[in-house]
Structure formats: C-alpha cells, structure tokens
Design an enzyme around this catalytic site. Structure first.
Site, mmCIF file in Angstrom:
data_model
loop_
_atom_site.group_PDB
_atom_site.id
_atom_site.type_symbol
_atom_site.label_atom_id
_atom_site.label_comp_id
_atom_site.label_asym_id
_atom_site.label_seq_id
_atom_site.Cartn_x
_atom_site.Cartn_y
_atom_site.Cartn_z
ATOM 1 N N ARG A 20 -20.447 -43.858 10.712
ATOM 2 C CA ARG A 20 -21.257 -42.739 11.214
ATOM 3 C C ARG A 20 -22.529 -43.227 11.895
ATOM 4 O O ARG A 20 -22.881 -42.755 12.977
ATOM 5 C CB ARG A 20 -21.605 -41.768 10.078
ATOM 6 C CG ARG A 20 -20.395 -41.032 9.526
ATOM 7 C CD ARG A 20 -20.756 -40.189 8.329
ATOM 8 N NE ARG A 20 -21.272 -41.066 7.277
ATOM 9 C CZ ARG A 20 -21.956 -40.645 6.225
ATOM 10 N NH1 ARG A 20 -22.237 -39.371 6.071
ATOM 11 N NH2 ARG A 20 -22.372 -41.491 5.314
ATOM 12 N N ASN A 38 -18.167 -37.736 7.334
ATOM 13 C CA ASN A 38 -17.085 -38.203 6.494
ATOM 14 C C ASN A 38 -16.355 -36.992 5.931
ATOM 15 O O ASN A 38 -16.981 -35.980 5.611
ATOM 16 C CB ASN A 38 -17.613 -39.025 5.326
ATOM 17 C CG ASN A 38 -18.054 -40.409 5.729
ATOM 18 O OD1 ASN A 38 -17.700 -40.906 6.793
ATOM 19 N ND2 ASN A 38 -18.841 -41.045 4.874
#
Length: 92
Positions: A20, A38
């Site tokens: 990320r 996620n």
C-alpha cells in the site's frame, strides 16, 4: 489520450510487504488519484483514476509490486474517469 479509471485486485503475498505504501508513493509521483487497501482475504484492492498512461503504469506496477511481494495474479476492471477523488489515499 484521455482519462480513465481502473479497479484492481492483487493476489499473492501482497500484505505486510509495504504494498500500500509503495502504491501510494507511485500514484503521488504519477498524479494518479484513488485509493488502496488490504482486504481480509489477503488481497490488495486499489482504485486508480487519471491520465490513461499514468493509470496503465500503476496497473503494470501492480503485477510486480514492491521487492518483498509475490504477486500471483491481478484482476483489472477498466472504466470511465469520474473525477470523484482528490489525491491518493491508503484506506484502513
């Protein structure tokens, strides 16, 4: 080329490897808007909007990810640009 969007799901070892963070860093560099997060099942989900070339680069990057990632598969759904997002965020 115009503006587009891409909704992406990334499968493999893609959590706990700074996926990320690195996605946001590249999106910021390329001027791409959207988000990344996620998912509980171990995938990473991302939504990109911006210039077509920049969004394509983001999708290509998702096939590799950061050095510790092991990407097995990427699903992409291309769409129209909405202009809904300002900047790129990590969702928690």
């Amino acid at each position: 080329m115009g503006k587009v969007s891409a909704h992406v799901y990334v499968y493999g070892t893609v959590q706990g490897v700074f996926f990320r963070y690195n996605t946001k860093r590249l999106a910021d560099q390329l001027g791409v808007s959207g988000w990344v997060r996620n998912l509980p099942d171990g995938r990473v989900e991302a939504y990109f909007e911006g210039e077509e070339d920049a969004v394509k680069r983001m999708v290509e990057w998702c096939h590799v990810g950061p050095p510790l990632a092991r990407v097995e598969r990427v699903e992409v759904e291309w769409g129209e640009y909405t202009g809904r997002y300002r900047g790129f965020t990590i969702r928690y």
